[in-house]
Design an enzyme around this catalytic site. Structure first.
Site, PDB file in Angstrom:
ATOM      1  N   LYS A 118      -7.423   1.309  -2.720  1.00 24.41           N
ATOM      2  CA  LYS A 118      -6.991   0.884  -1.390  1.00 24.41           C
ATOM      3  C   LYS A 118      -7.181   2.006  -0.369  1.00 24.41           C
ATOM      4  CE  LYS A 118      -5.339  -1.602   1.903  1.00 24.41           C
ATOM      5  NZ  LYS A 118      -4.047  -2.296   1.949  1.00 24.41           N
ATOM      6  N   SER A 135       0.867  -1.183   0.000  1.00 20.77           N
ATOM      7  CA  SER A 135       0.000   0.000   0.000  1.00 20.77           C
ATOM      8  C   SER A 135       0.900   1.228   0.000  1.00 20.77           C
ATOM      9  CB  SER A 135      -0.903   0.001   1.242  1.00 20.77           C
ATOM     10  OG  SER A 135      -1.800  -1.083   1.191  1.00 20.77           O
TER      11      SER A 135
END
Length: 304
Positions: free
Chosen positions: A168, A94
Site C-alpha cells: 500500500k 492503511s
C-alpha cells in the site's frame, strides 16, 4: 457464511459494508460516529462498542483512519481480549507495517488469524466492488478470507504480515507522485494555450495514460474535489512512506517533494478535499487557475 464484525463505516467502510451485505454476509457494525453505522440498522446489527462488536465474531474487519486509531479502538481498549479462538482479524486500514506486525503477533497469541489487507481504488472502487486488495499474512488465512475479498474486489497475497502495508505504501507513492505530475502537466499545457481537456484525451492513449490521469485528471478539469480519498489521508500515507524509507536507509526525493506539497495544501485549509485537489496548491503557488477547456487561466482568488 461467517458472521463479520466491521469496525469503521466512513467514506470507504460504508460502501464496503453495502457490498458485503449484498453478497449475503451477516454483519455487526460499529463506528466512532454512531450515525454512520445506523444507516444500516435495517440490514445489520449495530454494536455499542468495539468490545461488543468483536464478541462472537467469526471475522473482524477494521477500516479505520490510521494505525493509532486501529490501535486504540481494538487493542488499547482491550476489545481484542474478547476475540474467540480461530477468529480472523482483517485490518483493511492503511497503517504502519510495524504496527501491523505487532497487531498480528497479538492476535496470533490469542489463537486467531490475522491479515493486513489495505485497499486501493477509492470510494468508486469500493462502490463497484473493484478494490485492489493487498494482503499480508499466511496462505491459510488468505484463503479463509477469499469469499469476503471476492465481494470487495481483487485480492493479491503479497507475503507475510506487514507486506500488505508495504504494498500500500508503494501504491500511495505512485498515486501521490502521479497526481502531482498530472497537475503540473495540465497546468503547463493550459498556460501555453492548449485545451487541457484535449491534452488529457490525447495522453490517455499513450504511455502517459493511467487511472490517475483518467479519473483525477477528470476531477481537476471539472473542479470536483469532493473527497473520495481526502488529501489529509494522502499526507498521512506519504509520511508513513518517508518514515519507512528512513528506517530502511533509503532516500526518496520524489516522495519527499510531494509530501511537502500535500503538507502545504493542508496548511492552506484544504486537508479535506480529495487528494486530486493537490492542483489547488499548484494553482496557489503559480497564481493561476486551471480552466476546464479554453486554455485560459483565471485569478487565483477564484480557487475556492
Amino acid at each position: 457464511m461467517p458472521h463479520i464484525s466491521f469496525l469503521g463505516t466512513g467514506l470507504m467502510g460504508a460502501p464496503m459494508v453495502a457490498r458485503l451485505l449484498d453478497a449475503g454476509f451477516s454483519l455487526t457494525l460499529w463506528n466512532r460516529t454512531p450515525d454512520k453505522a445506523q444507516r444500516f440498522a435495517d440490514r445489520a446489527l449495530i454494536a455499542a462498542s468495539p468490545a461488543q462488536a468483536v464478541a462472537g465474531a467469526d471475522v473482524v474487519i477494521t477500516m479505520l483512519e490510521d494505525g493509532a486509531v486501529v490501535d486504540q479502538v481494538l487493542y488499547q481498549s482491550g476489545a481484542i481480549a474478547g476475540l474467540r479462538p480461530d477468529t480472523l482479524v482483517i485490518d483493511m486500514s492503511s497503517i504502519e507495517p510495524a504496527t501491523a506486525r505487532r497487531h498480528g503477533a497479538q492476535v496470533t497469541q490469542q489463537g486467531g488469524g490475522y491479515l493486513d489487507a489495505p485497499v486501493s481504488g477509492g470510494t468508486r472502487g469500493a462502490e463497484a466492488g473493484a478494490l485492489s486488495i493487498m494482503a499480508g499474512g499466511s496462505e491459510v488465512d488468505f484463503h479463509r478470507a477469499a469469499p469476503i475479498f471476492q465481494a470487495l474486489g481483487k485480492a493479491t497475497h503479497i507475503g507475510p504480515v506487514g507486506s500488505g502495508q508495504l504494498a500500500k505504501l508503494a501504491n500511495q507513492a505512485i498515486v501521490g507522485i502521479t497526481i502531482g505530475a498530472v497537475s503540473e502537466a495540465l497546468l503547463l499545457a493550459a498556460k501555453g494555450g492548449a485545451r487541457p481537456d484535449k491534452v488529457r484525451e490525447a495522453l490517455l492513449g499513450g504511455f502517459a495514460g493511467s487511472k490517475i490521469l483518467e479519473q483525477h485528471g477528470e476531477r481537476m478539469l471539472a473542479r470536483d474535489f469532493e473527497p473520495g480519498a481526502p488529501a489529509r489521508i494522502q499526507l498521512k500515507d506519504l509520511r508513513m512512506i518517508l518514515d519507512e524509507a528512513r528506517a530502511e536507509g533509503l532516500t526518496l526525493p520524489l516522495s519527499q517533494r510531494v509530501f511537502e506539497e500535500y503538507r502545504a495544501l493542508q496548511a492552506s485549509g484544504h486537508g479535506d478535499v480529495d487528494h486530486s485537489g493537490l492542483l489547488l496548491e499548484l494553482e496557489r503557488l503559480n497564481g493561476v487557475r486551471l480552466s476546464s477547456g479554453t486554455g485560459e487561466e483565471d485569478p487565483k482568488e477564484e480557487n475556492g
